[in-house]
Design a protein around this motif. Structure first.
Motif, PDB file in Angstrom:
ATOM      1  N   MET A 154      -4.714 -12.360   0.046  1.00 35.53           N
ATOM      2  CA  MET A 154      -4.223 -11.035   0.435  1.00 35.53           C
ATOM      3  C   MET A 154      -3.095 -10.626  -0.500  1.00 35.53           C
ATOM      4  O   MET A 154      -2.260 -11.431  -0.867  1.00 35.53           O
ATOM      5  N   ALA A 155      -3.119  -9.391  -0.883  1.00 36.53           N
ATOM      6  CA  ALA A 155      -2.055  -8.902  -1.763  1.00 36.53           C
ATOM      7  C   ALA A 155      -1.042  -8.108  -0.944  1.00 36.53           C
ATOM      8  O   ALA A 155      -1.210  -7.918   0.257  1.00 36.53           O
ATOM      9  N   LEU A 156      -0.029  -7.653  -1.621  1.00 40.27           N
ATOM     10  CA  LEU A 156       1.067  -6.967  -0.941  1.00 40.27           C
ATOM     11  C   LEU A 156       0.616  -5.680  -0.255  1.00 40.27           C
ATOM     12  O   LEU A 156      -0.139  -4.893  -0.799  1.00 40.27           O
ATOM     13  N   ARG A 157       1.106  -5.527   0.961  1.00 37.14           N
ATOM     14  CA  ARG A 157       0.917  -4.281   1.684  1.00 37.14           C
ATOM     15  C   ARG A 157       2.306  -3.736   2.014  1.00 37.14           C
ATOM     16  O   ARG A 157       3.180  -4.480   2.430  1.00 37.14           O
ATOM     17  N   LEU A 158       2.486  -2.446   1.819  1.00 37.87           N
ATOM     18  CA  LEU A 158       3.796  -1.836   2.037  1.00 37.87           C
ATOM     19  C   LEU A 158       3.688  -0.639   2.970  1.00 37.87           C
ATOM     20  O   LEU A 158       2.693   0.090   2.941  1.00 37.87           O
ATOM     21  N   TYR A 159       4.725  -0.458   3.753  1.00 39.58           N
ATOM     22  CA  TYR A 159       4.802   0.741   4.580  1.00 39.58           C
ATOM     23  C   TYR A 159       5.193   1.908   3.680  1.00 39.58           C
ATOM     24  O   TYR A 159       6.197   1.838   2.959  1.00 39.58           O
ATOM     25  N   ASP A 160       4.389   2.935   3.741  1.00 43.35           N
ATOM     26  CA  ASP A 160       4.639   4.115   2.915  1.00 43.35           C
ATOM     27  C   ASP A 160       5.061   5.263   3.826  1.00 43.35           C
ATOM     28  O   ASP A 160       4.331   5.645   4.741  1.00 43.35           O
ATOM     29  N   THR A 161       6.235   5.791   3.586  1.00 41.22           N
ATOM     30  CA  THR A 161       6.758   6.840   4.458  1.00 41.22           C
ATOM     31  C   THR A 161       5.858   8.076   4.478  1.00 41.22           C
ATOM     32  O   THR A 161       5.783   8.772   5.494  1.00 41.22           O
ATOM     33  N   VAL A 162       5.187   8.354   3.373  1.00 43.02           N
ATOM     34  CA  VAL A 162       4.344   9.545   3.321  1.00 43.02           C
ATOM     35  C   VAL A 162       3.189   9.454   4.310  1.00 43.02           C
ATOM     36  O   VAL A 162       2.919  10.391   5.063  1.00 43.02           O
ATOM     37  N   THR A 163       2.519   8.300   4.324  1.00 43.14           N
ATOM     38  CA  THR A 163       1.359   8.160   5.209  1.00 43.14           C
ATOM     39  C   THR A 163       1.766   7.581   6.553  1.00 43.14           C
ATOM     40  O   THR A 163       0.988   7.569   7.494  1.00 43.14           O
ATOM     41  N   ARG A 164       2.986   7.078   6.637  1.00 43.36           N
ATOM     42  CA  ARG A 164       3.502   6.413   7.846  1.00 43.36           C
ATOM     43  C   ARG A 164       2.585   5.289   8.303  1.00 43.36           C
ATOM     44  O   ARG A 164       2.339   5.099   9.487  1.00 43.36           O
ATOM     45  N   THR A 165       2.068   4.592   7.319  1.00 43.48           N
ATOM     46  CA  THR A 165       1.241   3.418   7.616  1.00 43.48           C
ATOM     47  C   THR A 165       1.551   2.336   6.578  1.00 43.48           C
ATOM     48  O   THR A 165       2.086   2.616   5.507  1.00 43.48           O
ATOM     49  N   VAL A 166       1.193   1.113   6.959  1.00 47.52           N
ATOM     50  CA  VAL A 166       1.249   0.023   5.993  1.00 47.52           C
ATOM     51  C   VAL A 166      -0.045   0.077   5.199  1.00 47.52           C
ATOM     52  O   VAL A 166      -1.125   0.090   5.786  1.00 47.52           O
ATOM     53  N   ARG A 167       0.057   0.162   3.886  1.00 48.12           N
ATOM     54  CA  ARG A 167      -1.178   0.221   3.095  1.00 48.12           C
ATOM     55  C   ARG A 167      -1.095  -0.684   1.870  1.00 48.12           C
ATOM     56  O   ARG A 167      -0.005  -1.077   1.454  1.00 48.12           O
ATOM     57  N   ASP A 168      -2.261  -1.012   1.329  1.00 46.99           N
ATOM     58  CA  ASP A 168      -2.322  -1.909   0.175  1.00 46.99           C
ATOM     59  C   ASP A 168      -1.522  -1.343  -0.982  1.00 46.99           C
ATOM     60  O   ASP A 168      -1.616  -0.148  -1.291  1.00 46.99           O
ATOM     61  N   PHE A 169      -0.773  -2.226  -1.604  1.00 47.13           N
ATOM     62  CA  PHE A 169      -0.061  -1.781  -2.794  1.00 47.13           C
ATOM     63  C   PHE A 169      -0.967  -1.941  -4.008  1.00 47.13           C
ATOM     64  O   PHE A 169      -1.390  -3.049  -4.336  1.00 47.13           O
ATOM     65  N   VAL A 170      -1.267  -0.825  -4.651  1.00 45.43           N
ATOM     66  CA  VAL A 170      -2.073  -0.847  -5.873  1.00 45.43           C
ATOM     67  C   VAL A 170      -1.241  -0.202  -6.972  1.00 45.43           C
ATOM     68  O   VAL A 170      -0.910   0.974  -6.892  1.00 45.43           O
ATOM     69  N   PRO A 171      -0.872  -0.984  -7.971  1.00 47.89           N
ATOM     70  CA  PRO A 171      -0.012  -0.422  -9.012  1.00 47.89           C
ATOM     71  C   PRO A 171      -0.763   0.561  -9.899  1.00 47.89           C
ATOM     72  O   PRO A 171      -1.989   0.498 -10.008  1.00 47.89           O
ATOM     73  N   LEU A 172       0.006   1.432 -10.493  1.00 44.90           N
ATOM     74  CA  LEU A 172      -0.551   2.424 -11.415  1.00 44.90           C
ATOM     75  C   LEU A 172      -1.244   1.717 -12.573  1.00 44.90           C
ATOM     76  O   LEU A 172      -2.342   2.077 -12.984  1.00 44.90           O
ATOM     77  N   GLU A 173      -0.560   0.712 -13.107  1.00 43.25           N
ATOM     78  CA  GLU A 173      -1.124  -0.092 -14.186  1.00 43.25           C
ATOM     79  C   GLU A 173      -1.211  -1.518 -13.683  1.00 43.25           C
ATOM     80  O   GLU A 173      -0.225  -2.036 -13.152  1.00 43.25           O
ATOM     81  N   PRO A 174      -2.336  -2.170 -13.879  1.00 45.32           N
ATOM     82  CA  PRO A 174      -2.452  -3.549 -13.402  1.00 45.32           C
ATOM     83  C   PRO A 174      -1.362  -4.438 -13.999  1.00 45.32           C
ATOM     84  O   PRO A 174      -1.071  -4.362 -15.190  1.00 45.32           O
ATOM     85  N   GLY A 175      -0.745  -5.236 -13.144  1.00 44.23           N
ATOM     86  CA  GLY A 175       0.225  -6.201 -13.649  1.00 44.23           C
ATOM     87  C   GLY A 175       1.623  -5.659 -13.869  1.00 44.23           C
ATOM     88  O   GLY A 175       2.533  -6.404 -14.213  1.00 44.23           O
ATOM     89  N   ARG A 176       1.803  -4.350 -13.696  1.00 40.34           N
ATOM     90  CA  ARG A 176       3.141  -3.784 -13.902  1.00 40.34           C
ATOM     91  C   ARG A 176       3.557  -2.951 -12.703  1.00 40.34           C
ATOM     92  O   ARG A 176       2.715  -2.290 -12.090  1.00 40.34           O
TER      93      ARG A 176
END
Length: 471
Positions: free
Chosen positions: A1-23
């Motif tokens: 499992m990868a990082l999941r973060l609470y995002d204030t915009v969606t008010r949910t915990v969602r998968d963190f997917v970086p803009l660029e892989p690895g950064r």
RNA sequence: GGCGGGUUGGCCGAGUGGCUUAGGCAAGGGCCUGCAAAGCCCUGUACGCGGGUUCGAUUCCCGCACCCGCCUCCA
């Protein structure tokens, strides 16, 4: 499992997917340095330090930008009151802030830009907003430039506020906003403010509004679009709402995740410079709590929870930390410090689940219990494994007791070897007394050492000593 | 008035539709110890109030109470 973060915009915990892989690019709204930081401010730095360390540990190359706001109304007010240049006040407080972060083991950000160093970038942004009709110059000759909230359809998306339902800001007679919700991008000069607080602009001498600096610095250091923007819950509105509005209106993609941390309450209300109910790092140390223990206190609850500060809870956190520290120290004495080892799977799971440091620390305590049992049973391999694991997990949280951050800065650390020799002399006398069962004499030695703040404990492997109960 | 969050055992603080449940601090009992300390084992008990859904709710829904944050500078 990868990082999941609470995002204030969606008010949910969602998968963190970086803009660029690895950064990962992170922007954290730092402090306005009109005064030194209190522990609520420090919570912010510590929370994001944990996020940053976790991302780095997860293999990301992290670019972490944390700004300093060194020009704003309050700094100017302080300047006028103190009769000192605003920049001198800002810089002095910035130094205090840095020292506090260092004391708490908050790693330096990749870069720490100051608002005053980025006026050209702000002017560029404001110019673009004016050109696109998202901003206007005040018609009263004040030199102010305002963002036109009505021109940005998504205004309120972050905070859930509807502009038409908002309480109108009582701006009163000053300045000429078309709409009370509009906010200043650029502020013209005011007669009662220090004359050195202004910069030239296409609209005359003036100084930046509060929000524009962050948009400008985000763009400069992280690009038009970046991964995570953070700050305190109290910044959601209006600060971050306004940042989004002006950045998106200027055609920038801006932040993809909004991560806000809970505030720290002191008594009935939040700790706040303007309310005067503050406790700073020196105050904590005066309570007999070490910086590392404060750090533990700040990360023990989840980052989005509110902390209701109390001396008692702070001291309890210190006791909890000393339990972990005691194991690490005793284990290192037995099997050597070794290197940080493997994280427990449950620890990883907890951290990936929106940085659940509270649960993660629960795991660490479990491993420490196993380690302590192994220590008592002389199962050194198990001790070694537990020690490596505990150090690795505490390292991710920035509280590994054997990290040089904490071991090299204890006052008087250089005296340790000398004291060790002296204590050993005393302990030899105690051993002799115990050998002839003269326990009164043996206890006298131990009591004498205790008077000097040195605690002696007997273990199956001989006596060990600590100062004030701390390794 | 608008938006959002919270109320867990003595305290702090996670979490979950039932299963073994966090974890820490404090307390009591035990083991270990010459005595201690540390450690380990055991014990205790919880989900603000009232409804509803359900075989079953602390966990979901509704209402109520209280608390907090934002709407004005704020980490």
């Amino acid at each position: 499992m990868a990082l999941r973060l609470y995002d204030t915009v969606t008010r949910t915990v969602r998968d963190f997917v970086p803009l660029e892989p690895g950064r990962v690019g992170i922007y954290l709204c730092g402090l306005t340095v009109q005064a030194g930081p209190h522990i609520g401010h420090l919570r912010s730095g510590v929370n994001y330090d944990v996020l940053r360390r976790w991302l780095a540990h997860s293999g990301y190359e992290v670019r972490f930008i944390r700004n300093i706001t060194d020009i704003d109304d309050r700094i100017l007010a302080t300047s006028i009151q103190a009769g000192r240049p605003f920049w001198a006040i800002a810089y002095a407080n910035e130094r205090i802030l840095s020292a506090a972060y260092d004391a708490l083991g908050v790693l330096p950000p990749t870069y720490e830009p100051r608002a005053t160093g980025h006026v050209p970038e702000m002017l560029e942004l404001i110019t673009a907003l004016l050109a696109d009709g998202h901003a206007y110059q005040a018609e009263d000759g004040s030199g102010d430039v305002y963002f036109d909230v009505k021109s940005y359809a998504d205004y309120g998306a972050l905070s859930g506020q509807r502009p038409e339902a908002m309480q109108a800001a009582p701006d009163g007679p000053e300045r000429a906003k078309r709409d009370p919700r509009d906010f200043a991008l650029w502020k013209g000069p005011k007669p009662d403010e220090p004359p050195d607080a202004y910069w030239p602009s296409p609209w005359g001498r003036g100084r930046p509004g509060w929000h524009i600096e962050c948009s400008a610095m985000c763009q400069r250091y992280l690009g038009a679009e970046f991964d995570i923007h953070g700050g305190g819950l109290d910044l959601v509105f209006p600060h971050h709402e306004n940042e989004i509005a002006q950045s998106r209106a200027a055609g920038l993609g801006f932040a993809r995740y909004w991560v806000h941390h809970g505030l720290l309450n002191f008594g009935e209300t939040k700790m706040s410079k303007s309310l005067g109910n503050v406790l700073d790092l020196d105050g904590v140390v005066a309570l007999g709590v070490r910086p590392v223990e404060l750090r533990y206190y700040l990360i023990a609850p989840h980052y989005r929870s509110r902390i209701d500060y109390s001396d008692e809870a702070l001291r309890e956190a210190g006791a909890a930390y000393r339990r972990l520290e005691g194991f690490v120290q005793r284990a290192a004495e037995r099997v050597g410090a070794g290197e940080p080892g493997v994280l427990c799977a449950e620890f990883v799971e907890a951290m990936d689940d929106d940085l659940n440091t509270s649960r993660a620390l629960g795991i660490v305590h479990d491993v420490v219990r196993e380690g302590n049992s192994a220590l008592a049973a002389d199962r050194d391999d198990t001790v070694r494994g537990a020690l490596g694991s505990v150090r690795a997990m505490l390292g991710v949280l920035g509280v590994d007791p054997l990290d040089p951050q904490w071991t090299f800065k204890e006052p008087g650390a250089e005296l340790h070897d000398a004291v060790d020799e002296l204590v050993l002399i005393a302990l030899r006398q105690r051993d002799e007394a115990r050998a002839r069962k003269d326990y009164a004499a043996a206890d006298a030695v131990r009591d004498g050492l205790k008077q000097a703040g040195i605690l002696v404990e007997d273990t199956p492997h001989g006596p060990r000593w600590t100062i004030g109960g701390r390794p």
